[in-house]
Design an enzyme around this catalytic site. Structure first.
Site, PDB file in Angstrom:
ATOM      1  N   LYS A 129      27.715   1.587  42.454  1.00  0.00           N
ATOM      2  CA  LYS A 129      26.379   0.967  42.591  1.00  0.00           C
ATOM      3  C   LYS A 129      25.281   1.974  42.988  1.00  0.00           C
ATOM      4  O   LYS A 129      24.855   2.753  42.151  1.00  0.00           O
ATOM      5  CB  LYS A 129      26.471  -0.238  43.531  1.00  0.00           C
ATOM      6  CG  LYS A 129      27.473  -1.245  42.937  1.00  0.00           C
ATOM      7  CD  LYS A 129      27.480  -2.642  43.494  1.00  0.00           C
ATOM      8  CE  LYS A 129      28.361  -3.533  42.619  1.00  0.00           C
ATOM      9  NZ  LYS A 129      29.514  -4.097  43.234  1.00  0.00           N
ATOM     10  N   TYR A 173      36.416  -8.247  47.369  1.00  0.00           N
ATOM     11  CA  TYR A 173      36.555  -7.907  45.951  1.00  0.00           C
ATOM     12  C   TYR A 173      36.558  -6.393  45.819  1.00  0.00           C
ATOM     13  O   TYR A 173      35.761  -5.702  46.457  1.00  0.00           O
ATOM     14  CB  TYR A 173      35.379  -8.483  45.155  1.00  0.00           C
ATOM     15  CG  TYR A 173      35.385  -8.116  43.684  1.00  0.00           C
ATOM     16  CD1 TYR A 173      36.355  -8.640  42.819  1.00  0.00           C
ATOM     17  CD2 TYR A 173      34.436  -7.239  43.158  1.00  0.00           C
ATOM     18  CE1 TYR A 173      36.358  -8.301  41.467  1.00  0.00           C
ATOM     19  CE2 TYR A 173      34.436  -6.907  41.802  1.00  0.00           C
ATOM     20  CZ  TYR A 173      35.400  -7.441  40.963  1.00  0.00           C
ATOM     21  OH  TYR A 173      35.407  -7.114  39.633  1.00  0.00           O
ATOM     22  N   ASP A 198      36.045   0.150  51.230  1.00  0.00           N
ATOM     23  CA  ASP A 198      35.403   0.009  49.932  1.00  0.00           C
ATOM     24  C   ASP A 198      33.908  -0.184  50.186  1.00  0.00           C
ATOM     25  O   ASP A 198      33.461  -1.256  50.590  1.00  0.00           O
ATOM     26  CB  ASP A 198      36.000  -1.182  49.168  1.00  0.00           C
ATOM     27  CG  ASP A 198      35.394  -1.324  47.774  1.00  0.00           C
ATOM     28  OD1 ASP A 198      34.408  -0.621  47.467  1.00  0.00           O
ATOM     29  OD2 ASP A 198      35.913  -2.146  47.004  1.00  0.00           O
TER      30      ASP A 198
END
Ligand SMILES: *Cc1c(COP(=O)(O)O)cnc(C)c1O
Length: 431
Positions: free
Chosen positions: A268, A145, A240
């Site tokens: 994050k 994702y 990522d």
């Protein structure tokens, strides 16, 4: 059953003004059923909902909270900055501090730019890769994702490479036709793809350690092959690291694999709980960005001072490596503890660093297709029971759990026992 009257009332009202009552879909608890809890407080490893129930939190806001909720140092840094203003739309020294920290600790990052979410970081990194290479085609993997930008909302086919079927309404096929999707953990598929399309490829994007569709630990050889093929064909490799960045140690997944990606994306943890994202890499590539180069990219709140100080304060506390060591030790104990208690069942726990994932199959999957969907259904049925015992697990069997430095050892031991007991009780109903 815990009391949830107030949560239910707030959700009912929110549903009237916000689609599904939530601002990000999984929060609606659709896959697990049960009542989504409305939270009023986070403190250390614990969440308290509006009905005054408290939970040991394994979701950690989906990853950012490596120090737990409301870490006193982070809170203080944010308060101090807030009194000086929330945003200026001009540069601050805090942007330098956070950028310098990341550049100093992550070898492949020579320059970095901040944005406001992981989605935005990935979207910008891909535009940059296309601008730098002058190529359009991108490759992603089924089971990874990368946020919700149009060109990455692509459905995976079965088996070999597929191109361009949007996985969401509202995404034009014209956009996703330039996105190829491959299964993870398949060298042959990778080689065949590069043979055919390698020279048209702007970039390949992969999650450092895929952790958004289960925890799909990849073999070192596979990741090394990916690095070799991208290099050979002049395609950029984007790691990522929105989850893995500063979660798996200071060097993230790149250091874990000993790989030098061309670009890395963050989010994050580097915002310490504030909205943030970033992308960075080789200076030669990053300097293609506006105002120096022709690749446009901008943001009103990019490098927001509150986010910068929250992130910097968090990373400073991680700098000496002590917290990572403790977290790994805690996670290892927790995973071993549950695994031993569930020795005779088909339930497994995959773990790395301070991440774990409950797997309802005897072999740990390495690709999306290898995930046993019946196992995900088992998880979903357990969720509400576990919640009622005071453990807040992420509300989907595809989501991983995070341990923070604020998780007390004793609570983890109790949690392992509770989880193992509930799983054992349920297991006899599975076929
Ligand atoms: C969370 C995540 C994103 C998206 O970040 P947002 O801040 O939610 O937009 C992208 N990539 C990975 C690997 C993620 O875990």
């Amino acid at each position: 059953m815990l009391k949830t009257d107030k949560s239910q009332e707030i959700i009912r009202k929110t549903e009237k003004v916000t689609p599904g009552g939530v601002n990000s879909p999984v929060r609606a608890f659709q896959s697990v059923g049960g009542i989504p809890r409305v939270i009023k407080k986070g403190e250390g490893a614990f969440l308290t909902d509006v009905d005054d129930n408290s939970y040991l939190d394994f979701s950690s806001s989906w990853g950012p909270l490596i120090l737990g909720h409301a870490d006193p140092d982070v809170v203080k840094a944010v308060q101090t900055q807030a009194e000086l203003g929330m945003t200026y739309g001009a540069s601050t020294e805090h942007e330098l501090n956070l950028a310098q920290f990341i550049v100093d600790h992550v070898d492949p990052v020579e320059k970095i730019r901040f944005v406001s979410s992981g989605t935005e970081a990935v979207m910008s990194a891909i535009r940059l890769a296309r601008g730098f290479t002058g190529r359009d085609l991108i490759l992603k993997f089924d089971g990874c994702y990368h946020g919700h930008s149009d060109h990455l909302l692509v459905a995976a086919g079965s088996g070999l490479a597929t191109f361009g079927t949007p996985s969401s309404a509202g995404v034009p096929e014209a956009i996703t036709s330039k996105t190829a999707v491959l299964p993870l953990d398949d060298e042959e598929a990778l080689e065949a793809f590069f043979e055919k399309h390698g020279d048209e490829l702007a970039c390949v994007i992969i999650e450092g350690i895929p952790a958004n569709n289960g925890l799909l630990l990849q073999r070192h050889d596979y990741v090394r092959l990916l690095r070799a093929l991208t290099e050979k064909h002049g395609a950029l490799l984007i790691f990522d690291e929105v989850i893995t960045g500063f979660r798996l140690g200071l060097g993230g997944a790149a250091a874990f694999y000993g790989i030098t990606p061309d670009l890395l994306t963050y989010g994050k943890i580097i915002g310490g709980g504030m909205p943030v994202g970033a992308f960075g890499g080789r200076a030669e590539i990053m300097d293609m960005l506006s105002p120096l180069g022709p690749v446009y990219q901008a943001g009103t709140l990019s490098g927001n001072p509150l986010a910068m100080v929250a992130g910097y304060t968090t990373l400073k506390k991680l700098e000496d490596g002590r917290i990572y060591k403790e977290l790994e030790e805690k996670n290892r104990r927790f995973v071993t503890d549950i695994t031993e208690q569930l020795r005779d069942s088909k339930v497994n726990i995959a773990g790395i660093g301070s991440i774990f994932w409950i797997v309802f199959q005897s072999e740990l999957p390495r690709s999306a297709a290898a995930i046993n969907t019946a196992g995900i259904a088992h998880y979903n049925r357990l969720h509400e029971k576990v919640l009622n015992r005071g453990l807040y697990l992420p509300p989907s069997g595809y989501e991983v759990c995070f341990i923070s430095s604020a998780h007390p050892d004793k609570m983890l031991t109790n949690a392992a026992n509770t989880l193992a007991n509930i799983i054992r009780q349920e297991a006899h109903t599975w076929h």
